[in-house]
Design a protein around this motif. Structure first.
Motif, short mmCIF file in Angstrom:
data_model
loop_
_atom_site.label_atom_id
_atom_site.label_comp_id
_atom_site.label_asym_id
_atom_site.label_seq_id
_atom_site.Cartn_x
_atom_site.Cartn_y
_atom_site.Cartn_z
N ARG A 173 1.25 -1.31 0.34
CA ARG A 173 0.34 -0.23 -0.24
C ARG A 173 1.46 1.11 0.16
N TYR A 174 2.19 1.40 0.58
CA TYR A 174 3.02 2.34 1.01
C TYR A 174 4.07 2.54 -0.27
N ASP A 175 4.38 1.07 -1.20
CA ASP A 175 5.15 1.28 -2.43
C ASP A 175 6.34 0.86 -1.50
N VAL A 176 6.95 0.71 -0.06
CA VAL A 176 8.35 0.46 0.36
C VAL A 176 8.83 -0.09 -0.29
N ARG A 177 10.25 0.33 -0.80
CA ARG A 177 11.49 0.02 -1.33
C ARG A 177 11.79 -1.66 -0.57
N SER A 178 11.86 -2.77 -1.51
CA SER A 178 12.78 -3.86 -1.15
C SER A 178 12.80 -4.02 -0.03
N PRO A 179 11.79 -4.43 -0.09
CA PRO A 179 11.25 -5.35 1.91
C PRO A 179 12.77 -6.42 2.12
#
Length: 805
Positions: free
Chosen positions: A354-360
């Motif tokens: 939903r928040y487009d967290v990069r490379s989790p």
């Protein structure tokens, strides 16, 4: 030490200048280090003794401490002093003060590789520009800084007037001047070497020479700085649920070994989301901590009125704290011990989406979580040239979808964390004695593990024989503990004909303790012991034949015969680490083709295969491998219940029958611009069980494309719940005119006849920056806001960094 470059005019001139150079070389003021009755000083990296000078010129004179050198139109005078190199039509150098003045096509290069150009230049005692006219400098990174005049205001501050800075090349491939694609023009530029920053006043940003932006004040790090505090390139994005978003990262460098990255994401439809990162390097290790959070409702496509249709992008539930933590660290002090950890958790199953967290999902520890699974672990390792021991404990949080909702992805049912085991501890060890044992290599291996699970899980963890019928609601998760020991011996013999024989012996014993089995079995906790002995031989016979000038063909038939005691595959042993089998060229000839310890093979087996490799034209090649295994009897213990129909069994491994799947694997690289790879397993009926292939191609200077294909047909259940999949992925870029081109990316789900992700954009790419502007659409079934589409922007700048969406 004063020398000259011989000029071509007359021999008499060469003799007179050489005599003059000899007189200067004996002067105590010119070479003070040689005038002392002590051991000679060690030379600098450039070969000069400290305090010495080296000069090549067509005319060299000296008055006191002042040495003057004059060149010609074709050959400038050259001098080396204190690690710096000076070239000019003419220059004066003060041997006592260490300062110089130069005139005419001046070029000064310091010991770090940075170069200054000017029509007139005066230097200080550190041989740095004090005053310069028509100033230009080129950094070792390739960036350039030019000005009408330059003045050294203090030890660390240089001021440039009417200046231009560009990180881009200012000459083309032929050396002709060209307009830089990106530059900053300013009335005044101050280069502060103490701050390692460049500050601008009345700065105008130009793209291709055209002014596009103005700032009264602007600053950025010196191009030689690896990292410095300040704002990074903003990251714009768009999502149906969040609306328009702008992430503005700020980097705070606390010390040479520590920094913070503060990156708030401001959204038009929901509350802001704050991302943080802390990095610290210690003497023996590194720690990286990422975290983020917000205070907001859930949002997505929800069927609020129950009519079977989802209302788009609505808030759902109460406002609450939503956050994530992604941390890892590793420590490697001197000696055989290493240690590390990972800590990965999130409050919401779809927070990253939903928040487009990069490379989790990253692989940072000793053990890795699968895609969409987070792992928290502690581990300790001890390694020597002949031994290895590791001790670890970990837990897993799953973000995978267990059941897709037919109405909206926002109502998907996710895999529960209680269905995954807590592993504490997991111990692995191996040791090899020095030198051969009975003419071969001996290896001793040991393993121990304890697994605890909260929720009941049926197949494939439980064998079909003990899966209870009827309701399983409220049943506990099965716990297990295992201790294993293994002895491996292998030798290598090569016959006079070149046949390679590798006899081997493998002995293994396991002890299991299993608890919380289904109550209807009438068992509380069971201790299970089993063992297996295997002996066999690997045979290979490499053959090579010249096929012509610069070409050869290598054929390598190979076979393995192994005989084992009957496998004691007790159905009470849970299948935890042997669920996924990947048959390929390397695993086909292993003694145990199952990963882990829960399943192993017994009986008599014969495995055969052949590899053919054609090589030509200095590195071009193509290879193909085909192999298969035959056993004395089929093994029903390898069958597993279908996830959506537990009453039906199938063989997910391809090893349950008396003949295994065919393994076909190949690669080719007919040129340095084309390469490909493929792998497939094919069952006895000739049907593909699994396959994947990739082809990469390049043409022109920067045009490229890559196509990947993957298919899984191992699940025989018909209908939409068969868990099979088939995907094609394409990515590429084609330049149409100069540095302008188009870029495309797409992933197609052939099983559902749907484009799951796609992008098409216009790009500009040169040696200085890359810019993309395009349209993207996301149709993945996990994203809670359903299909998302919008404009994307990507920008990567030389020196200044870059951004993704």
């Amino acid at each position: 030490m004063l020398r000259k470059r011989p000029a071509p005019e007359t021999v008499g001139l060469r003799l007179r200048l050489m005599a003059g150079a000899a007189v200067l070389a004996m002067g105590a003021t010119a070479l003070p280090a040689l005038a002392q009755d002590t051991a000679p000083a060690q030379p600098e990296p450039d070969g000069l003794i400290q305090g010495a000078a080296y000069i090549e010129a067509d005319a060299v004179t000296r008055e006191g401490d002042i040495v003057s050198a004059v060149g010609t139109l074709d050959h400038r005078a050259l001098g080396r002093f204190s690690g710096s190199t000076l070239r000019a039509r003419q220059f004066n150098y003060d041997l006592g003060l260490g300062i110089a003045s130069a005139d005419g096509q001046v070029e000064l290069t310091d010991d770090e590789g940075n170069t200054v150009f000017a029509s007139y230049l005066e230097t200080d005692s550190d041989l740095r520009a004090g005053v310069a006219v028509d100033f230009a400098t080129r950094f070792a990174t390739g960036a350039s800084l030019m000005a009408a005049t330059a003045v050294r205001r203090s030890e660390n501050v240089n001021q440039l007037n009417y200046a231009i800075f560009t990180p881009c090349p200012i000459c083309d491939a032929e050396g002709n001047p060209k307009e830089p694609s990106l530059s900053i023009q300013a009335e005044t530029v101050v280069q502060d070497e103490g701050l390692r920053a460049i500050l601008y006043r009345n700065a105008v940003f130009r793209v291709g020479g055209v002014p596009v932006f103005y700032l009264p004040y602007f600053a950025h790090p010196d191009p030689t700085v690896e990292r410095a505090s300040g704002f990074l390139v903003p990251i714009p994005s768009y999502d149906e649920g969040r609306g328009v978003s702008l992430e503005v990262p700020y980097l705070q460098v606390a010390s040479p070994s520590e920094d913070w990255l503060i990156s708030p994401q401001v959204n038009t439809r929901v509350a802001p989301f704050l991302n943080l990162q802390w990095r610290r390097r210690f003497e023996t290790g590194t720690v990286v901590v990422r975290a983020g959070g917000t205070y907001e409702r859930n949002f997505g496509d929800f069927d609020l009125d129950g009519d079977g249709r989802a209302e788009s992008n609505v808030d759902f539930g109460d406002r609450t704290a939503r956050s994530y933590l992604l941390a890892h660290g590793s420590f490697d002090p001197a000696g055989p011990w290493r240690a590390g950890f990972t800590a990965e958790r999130t409050s919401d199953k779809t927070l990253f989406d939903r928040y487009d967290v990069r490379s989790p999902y990253q692989d940072n520890g000793l053990y890795y979580g699968d895609e969409r699974r987070l792992i928290s672990q502690l581990y300790l390792e001890h390694q020597t040239p002949r031994s290895y021991v590791s001790v670890a404990a970990f837990t897993i949080q799953s973000l995978r979808v267990a059941q897709f909702d037919p109405v909206t992805p926002a109502l998907n049912v996710f895999e529960t964390d209680g269905s995954l085991p807590v592993v504490a501890p997991l111990i692995e060890a191996r040791w090899e004695p020095e030198g051969p044992i009975f003419g071969g290599r001996l290896r001793l291996k040991g393993s121990a593990v304890s697994l605890y699970r909260d929720d009941y899980v049926g197949g494939p963890v439980l064998r079909p024989e003990i899966i209870p019928t009827g309701s399983t609601l409220g049943l506990p998760g099965v716990d297990s503990r295992r201790v294993s020991g293994q002895v491996e011996w292998r030798s290598t013999l090569i016959s006079p004909m070149g046949i390679r024989w590798e006899p081997f012996v493998d002995l293994r014993a396991d002890i299991y303790s299993v608890g919380d089995l289904p109550p209807m079995m009438g068992l509380e906790e069971e201790a299970i012991t089993r063992g297996r002995a295997t002996a066999g031989v690997d045979v290979s016979y490499p053959l090579i034949r010249q096929m012509g000038p610069g070409a050869d063909l290598i054929l390598e038939p190979m076979a393995q015969l192994s005989i084992s005691s009957d496998p004691d595959l007790d159905p009470r042993v849970p299948i935890e680490d042997s669920q996924a089998v990947e048959l390929d060229e390397s695993s086909l000839f292993r003694i145990d083709r199952f990963p882990g310890y829960d399943l192993y093979e017994g009986g008599a087996r014969f495995t055969a295969g052949a590899r053919a490799t054609l090589r030509w034209d200095n590195g071009r090649q193509a290879s193909l491998f085909v192999g298969r295994s035959i056993r004395d009897a089929q093994e029903n213990a390898y069958l597993a219940p279908l996830p959506d129909d537990p009453a039906r069994l199938y063989d997910p491994s391809g090893l349950g029958s008396d003949t295994s799947d065919w393994v076909v694997q190949g690669s080719f690289s007919p040129s340095d611009r084309i390469r490909g790879w493929g792998h497939a397993t094919i069952d006895s009926a000739g049907e593909i069980r699994r396959a994947e292939a990739t082809v990469d191609g390049r043409w022109g200077r920067r045009n490229l494309a890559s196509v990947s294909y993957i298919i899984d047909r191992s699940n025989p259940l018909e209908g939409p719940n068969n868990r099979n999949y088939e995907f094609v992925q394409l990515t590429g870029q084609q330049f149409v005119y100069g540095n302008w081109g188009v870029a495309v990316t797409g992933i197609a789900d052939l099983e559902r006849d749907l484009i799951t992700r796609s992008e098409v954009g216009l790009l500009f790419d040169d040696d200085c920056y890359r810019f993309e502007l395009g349209w993207r659409r996301d149709n993945t079934r996990v994203r809670p806001t359903g299909p998302s589409e919008g404009v994307y922007v990507r920008l990567n700048l030389a020196t200044f960094g870059g951004t993704g969406y």
